[in-house]
Design an enzyme around this catalytic site. Structure first.
Site, PDB file in Angstrom:
ATOM      1  N   CYS A 116      -5.058  33.542  -0.696  1.00 21.00           N
ATOM      2  CA  CYS A 116      -3.986  33.938  -1.619  1.00 21.00           C
ATOM      3  C   CYS A 116      -3.117  35.074  -1.081  1.00 21.00           C
ATOM      4  O   CYS A 116      -2.103  35.409  -1.691  1.00 21.00           O
ATOM      5  CB  CYS A 116      -4.572  34.320  -2.974  1.00 21.00           C
ATOM      6  SG  CYS A 116      -5.278  32.923  -3.869  1.00 21.00           S
ATOM      7  N   HIS A 256       0.350  39.062  -7.175  1.00 22.56           N
ATOM      8  CA  HIS A 256      -0.239  37.723  -7.075  1.00 22.56           C
ATOM      9  C   HIS A 256      -0.727  37.308  -8.468  1.00 22.56           C
ATOM     10  O   HIS A 256      -1.361  38.098  -9.175  1.00 22.56           O
ATOM     11  CB  HIS A 256      -1.388  37.734  -6.075  1.00 22.56           C
ATOM     12  CG  HIS A 256      -2.178  36.469  -6.038  1.00 22.56           C
ATOM     13  ND1 HIS A 256      -1.590  35.239  -5.851  1.00 22.56           N
ATOM     14  CD2 HIS A 256      -3.514  36.235  -6.176  1.00 22.56           C
ATOM     15  CE1 HIS A 256      -2.529  34.297  -5.874  1.00 22.56           C
ATOM     16  NE2 HIS A 256      -3.699  34.880  -6.074  1.00 22.56           N
ATOM     17  N   ASN A 286      -2.463  29.924 -10.947  1.00 24.68           N
ATOM     18  CA  ASN A 286      -2.536  30.504  -9.610  1.00 24.68           C
ATOM     19  C   ASN A 286      -2.135  29.446  -8.583  1.00 24.68           C
ATOM     20  O   ASN A 286      -2.886  28.516  -8.308  1.00 24.68           O
ATOM     21  CB  ASN A 286      -3.962  31.004  -9.340  1.00 24.68           C
ATOM     22  CG  ASN A 286      -4.115  31.640  -7.967  1.00 24.68           C
ATOM     23  OD1 ASN A 286      -3.192  31.628  -7.152  1.00 24.68           O
ATOM     24  ND2 ASN A 286      -5.285  32.197  -7.700  1.00 24.68           N
TER      25      ASN A 286
END
Length: 332
Positions: A116, A256, A286
């Site tokens: 990520c 994020h 996500n």
């Protein structure tokens, strides 16, 4: 001699049409909308349903959106960095295919993989090429087809992830705008807690690995959450301290989008009110490498030249970091 800084000059994005809502997930696994929303902040996520399309499709669409919006000639792009955790296939880099498909015939390209944190690390990488003075236009794309590696009978992971793509164009700036500072970290202690066991050189694909569902994402949620909460806030604080920034000096936190509670904890430590925090996790979940550019795309019209942005990310490995950037243009 003026110093070259690397500024973002254009943004593009793409999400698939299909919406996987919490209500639909209730019919697939033992969960409910209230539980998902209270623990993650996610209401829905987008899924690329076409079985013949991979991450490259998401990346190409996002890049085309950027090129069209900014009226950029793809043949002028010097380099394409493809940030992704879900490449189309091993060996043949997805970014190479994407560059060719968008007409970036004079660019070289490669994939950057850091879970990520791929896009955040990609921002640092893109900036170094621009700052060298050798490259004028570097296209950074973050895209992931997370649905390709998610077990939709596993409620610990299927509620979190979605598919999407985003892109930014980095160009030289002589006015001090663009990337100012960064603090990037990794720690291999995180390897067991967020991973896909099989399909790599350590455990190649076999009938057994497929039967055992070892090609899907495994996450030990509590450990990852705990590590993310403390470390994400710490790196943001460090970057602010190094640049003498107080909460009132930061115009936007670009975090994020992994979990709303992680984002809230970082914002609280930075003393930032909710209206200074970019949030779209409720819409997309996500999207791994696409979260940061999708935030920029959603908030682009609110950004002003000279705005101070703090980017922050956390991912498997563990990988994490924060980056300070001065926004370079007023949106039309």
């Amino acid at each position: 001699m003026n110093t070259i800084t690397a500024a973002i000059t254009a943004v593009g994005s793409y999400v698939p049409d299909y919406v996987l809502s919490n209500k639909v997930l209730e019919t697939m696994v033992d969960t409910n909308d209230e539980w998902i929303t209270s623990r993650t902040g996610i209401k829905e996520r987008r899924i690329l349903k076409d079985s013949d399309k991979g991450t490259s499709y998401l990346a190409i669409q996002a890049a085309k959106n950027l090129l069209e919006k900014s009226n950029t000639d793809p043949s002028e792009i010097d380099m394409v960095i493809m940030a992704t955790a879900t490449p189309d296939m091993p060996v043949a880099a997805t970014g190479v295919y994407v560059a060719t498909q968008i007409g970036a015939i004079n660019a070289f390209s490669y994939d950057l993989v850091a879970a990520c944190s791929s896009f955040l690390f990609g921002m640092s990488t893109a900036a170094r090429y621009i700052e060298s003075g050798k490259y004028k236009k570097v296209l950074l794309i973050g895209a992931d087809k997370m649905s390709s590696i998610i077990d939709y009978s596993d409620r610990t992971t299927c509620i979190i992830f979605g598919d999407g793509g985003g892109a930014v164009l980095f160009e030289p700036n002589m006015a001090g705008l663009g990337l100012q500072d960064e603090y990037l970290r990794t720690d291999g202690i995180g390897r067991p807690f967020l991973k896909i066991d099989a399909g790599g050189s350590l455990l190649p694909a076999s009938i057994e690995t497929v039967k055992n569902k070892q090609h899907y994402v495994f996450q030990e949620g509590k450990t990852v959450f705990k590590f993310a909460v403390s470390n994400l806030a710490d790196v943001c604080e460090k970057v602010m301290q190094r640049n003498n920034l107080a909460g009132e000096d930061v115009n936007w936190l670009v975090p994020h989008q992994a979990n709303k509670r992680i984002i809230d904890a970082a914002a609280s430590k930075m003393k930032l009110p909710d209206e200074k925090v970019m949030i779209n996790i409720h819409k997309y979940g996500n999207t791994t490498s696409a979260t940061l550019p999708l935030c920029l795309a959603d908030y682009e019209t609110q950004l002003k030249k000279g705005d101070n942005l703090i980017f922050a990310s956390f991912g498997g490995g563990f990988t994490w970091g924060a980056l300070y950037l001065k926004w370079a243009y007023d949106s039309k």
